[in-house]
Design a protein around this motif. Structure first.
Motif, mmCIF file in Angstrom:
data_model
loop_
_atom_site.group_PDB
_atom_site.id
_atom_site.type_symbol
_atom_site.label_atom_id
_atom_site.label_comp_id
_atom_site.label_asym_id
_atom_site.label_seq_id
_atom_site.Cartn_x
_atom_site.Cartn_y
_atom_site.Cartn_z
ATOM 1 N N GLU A 1 11.725 -5.904 -21.052
ATOM 2 C CA GLU A 1 12.957 -5.095 -21.987
ATOM 3 C C GLU A 1 13.644 -4.065 -21.116
ATOM 4 O OE1 GLU A 1 10.699 -5.834 -26.381
ATOM 5 O OE2 GLU A 1 10.765 -3.756 -25.134
ATOM 6 N N MET A 2 12.597 -3.284 -20.353
ATOM 7 C CA MET A 2 13.043 -2.344 -19.482
ATOM 8 C C MET A 2 13.920 -2.641 -18.405
ATOM 9 S SD MET A 2 12.277 1.044 -20.013
ATOM 10 C CE MET A 2 13.122 2.317 -19.237
ATOM 11 N N TYR A 3 13.573 -3.836 -17.761
ATOM 12 C CA TYR A 3 14.437 -4.376 -16.709
ATOM 13 C C TYR A 3 15.882 -4.687 -17.094
ATOM 14 C CZ TYR A 3 15.556 -7.061 -12.746
ATOM 15 O OH TYR A 3 16.078 -7.674 -11.586
ATOM 16 N N ARG A 4 15.837 -5.232 -18.417
ATOM 17 C CA ARG A 4 17.003 -5.646 -18.908
ATOM 18 C C ARG A 4 17.876 -4.282 -19.198
ATOM 19 N NH1 ARG A 4 15.247 -8.982 -23.190
ATOM 20 N NH2 ARG A 4 13.761 -10.340 -21.818
ATOM 21 N N GLN A 5 17.217 -3.329 -20.053
ATOM 22 C CA GLN A 5 17.799 -1.999 -20.441
ATOM 23 C C GLN A 5 18.449 -1.438 -19.044
ATOM 24 O OE1 GLN A 5 18.278 -1.098 -23.020
ATOM 25 N NE2 GLN A 5 18.731 1.189 -23.210
ATOM 26 N N ALA A 6 17.723 -1.615 -17.964
ATOM 27 C CA ALA A 6 18.315 -0.694 -16.708
ATOM 28 C C ALA A 6 19.453 -1.493 -16.301
ATOM 29 C CB ALA A 6 17.072 -0.845 -15.641
ATOM 30 N N GLU A 7 19.346 -2.966 -16.010
ATOM 31 C CA GLU A 7 20.425 -3.750 -15.760
ATOM 32 C C GLU A 7 21.895 -3.237 -16.580
ATOM 33 O OE1 GLU A 7 19.661 -8.191 -14.137
ATOM 34 O OE2 GLU A 7 19.534 -7.911 -16.263
ATOM 35 N N LYS A 8 21.630 -3.371 -17.746
ATOM 36 C CA LYS A 8 22.737 -3.262 -18.722
ATOM 37 C C LYS A 8 23.283 -1.338 -18.586
ATOM 38 C CE LYS A 8 23.680 -2.660 -23.746
ATOM 39 N NZ LYS A 8 22.945 -1.318 -24.142
ATOM 40 N N LEU A 9 22.385 -0.597 -18.325
ATOM 41 C CA LEU A 9 22.737 0.755 -18.056
ATOM 42 C C LEU A 9 23.567 0.899 -16.816
ATOM 43 C CD1 LEU A 9 20.372 3.056 -19.954
ATOM 44 C CD2 LEU A 9 22.520 2.210 -20.742
ATOM 45 N N LEU A 10 23.073 0.180 -15.821
ATOM 46 C CA LEU A 10 23.558 0.381 -14.514
ATOM 47 C C LEU A 10 24.960 -0.293 -14.617
ATOM 48 C CD1 LEU A 10 20.433 -0.362 -12.227
ATOM 49 C CD2 LEU A 10 21.727 1.709 -12.111
ATOM 50 N N SER A 11 25.139 -1.473 -15.070
ATOM 51 C CA SER A 11 26.244 -2.043 -14.819
ATOM 52 C C SER A 11 27.647 -1.600 -15.821
ATOM 53 C CB SER A 11 26.101 -3.583 -15.333
ATOM 54 O OG SER A 11 26.597 -4.010 -16.718
ATOM 55 N N GLU A 12 26.839 -0.941 -16.979
ATOM 56 C CA GLU A 12 28.002 -0.297 -17.758
ATOM 57 C C GLU A 12 28.405 0.933 -17.216
ATOM 58 O OE1 GLU A 12 26.205 -1.065 -22.155
ATOM 59 O OE2 GLU A 12 25.999 0.808 -21.225
ATOM 60 N N ALA A 13 27.627 1.559 -16.054
ATOM 61 C CA ALA A 13 27.990 2.902 -15.583
ATOM 62 C C ALA A 13 28.736 2.268 -14.208
ATOM 63 C CB ALA A 13 26.895 3.684 -14.946
ATOM 64 N N GLU A 14 28.833 0.983 -13.765
ATOM 65 C CA GLU A 14 29.341 0.617 -12.488
ATOM 66 C C GLU A 14 28.586 1.292 -11.524
ATOM 67 O OE1 GLU A 14 33.507 0.923 -12.597
ATOM 68 O OE2 GLU A 14 33.766 -0.480 -14.660
ATOM 69 N N VAL A 15 27.313 1.354 -11.616
ATOM 70 C CA VAL A 15 26.565 1.977 -10.405
ATOM 71 C C VAL A 15 25.684 0.751 -9.831
ATOM 72 C CG1 VAL A 15 24.439 3.301 -9.868
ATOM 73 C CG2 VAL A 15 26.179 4.311 -11.229
ATOM 74 N N ASP A 16 26.132 0.758 -8.297
ATOM 75 C CA ASP A 16 25.207 -0.289 -7.597
ATOM 76 C C ASP A 16 24.002 -0.095 -7.368
ATOM 77 O OD1 ASP A 16 25.341 -2.674 -6.354
ATOM 78 O OD2 ASP A 16 26.180 -2.021 -4.329
#
Lengths: 122, 187
Positions: free
Chosen positions: A47-62
């Motif tokens: 869950e945490m991995y997916r949450q991180a993936e989602k927030l990173l992509s929303e913020a367009e942070v690589d």
């Protein structure tokens, strides 16, 4: 700066993730996010991995996103030692009913054993 | 049911307030329950914390500055159990229990829930037996109310405080980190 963020499954980890993403977009740090395996937390590692993936992509942070297996403190410190990080970021510090700040054993382990400066996001 | 581990045996009995006695420096100290933690009783306690030396703060409390102190005390005032030590007009020590539940208004039996304890004594009144007396009187009052499970955390290096808690019957519980968690079971 080369930053490593360690995430367990707590609400404090979510706060640390959000703040670190904000700072990374602002400053342009290099960011690696390590998702830890920790029992008895609000969110599973997946869950945490997916949450991180989602927030990173929303913020367009690589950022590099990793899952670390085994004891959360030891695996995070070990990972920090393998790379060339300037700073290790973790979330921590819960507030008791009285208003006392309490730091958990993972926080203490990382503060005492990390090879780098540690930033504790509260 | 309590989440934490408590000692197998109970502790007590403890003296219940009000009591007046003489401390080790010959000062007459009164231990008294604060029934309603508002108005003058609240202001007298705010005043004590304004005087409090920040070097003795623990895990962020008491906060510093009158406004932050008042906010903290008001936040815990509603459902807390309070005993103060008075020297003349002044509050010189404060011990408090806060219910460890999300909705204190919904608590039926105070003996079924857990209570977090904190105690502070003004520096000029420390090391004169007031802390021990204040702690015992808070536990005595808690016992009267039917409270059974009391816990606290203390910084691990604060050996005088840990020794004080152990003297009245607290035992170390929970995992060790910067703070030592301790618990006591009342009769």
């Amino acid at each position: 700066m080369n930053v490593l963020l360690g995430l367990a499954g707590s609400d404090e980890s979510i706060t640390a993730l959000r703040r670190t993403i904000d700072r990374t977009s602002e400053i342009g740090d290099d960011l690696t996010v390590a998702v830890l395996e920790k029992a008895d937390t609000e969110r599973s590692q997946e869950e945490m991995y997916r949450q991180a993936e989602k927030l990173l992509s929303e913020a367009e942070v690589d950022a590099e996103l990793e899952r670390l297996q085994g004891d959360p403190g030891a695996s995070l410190v070990d990972y920090a030692e393998q790379g060339e990080f300037d700073q290790l970021v973790i979330g921590g510090g819960t507030i008791s009913p009285m208003g006392k700040i309490q730091l958990g054993s993972l926080t203490e382990f990382v503060l005492l054993n990390a090879p780098t400066t540690v930033k504790l996001v509260r | 049911m309590p989440d934490r581990v408590y000692p197998d045996g109970t502790s007590g009995p403890f003296p219940a307030p009000p009591t007046t006695d003489t401390d080790q420096s010959g000062r007459e100290i009164e231990y008294r329950v604060v029934e309603k933690f508002a108005g003058e009783a609240l202001e007298d306690t705010v005043e004590m914390y304004v005087e409090f030396d920040p070097t003795d703060r623990a895990q962020g409390i008491p906060p510093t500055g009158e406004e932050r102190i008042r906010n903290w005390l008001e936040a815990i005032a509603e459902s807390s159990v309070n005993v103060v030590a008075r020297h003349g007009e002044d509050v010189v020590g404060h011990a408090v229990l806060v219910p460890d539940v999300d909705d204190p208004a919904a608590v039926g039996d105070v003996g079924e829930i857990e209570w977090e304890l904190a105690i502070f004594v003004l520096q000029a009144y420390q090391e004169s037996g007031i802390g021990t007396q204040l702690l015992k009187h808070l536990l005595g009052h808690a016992d009267e109310l039917g409270i059974r499970h009391v816990w606290l955390t203390v910084e691990r290096w604060n050996t005088p405080a840990i020794a004080l808690y152990e003297r009245v019957g607290f035992e170390p519980t929970g995992t060790e980190s910067f703070e030592q968690e301790m618990g006591i079971l009342l009769e």
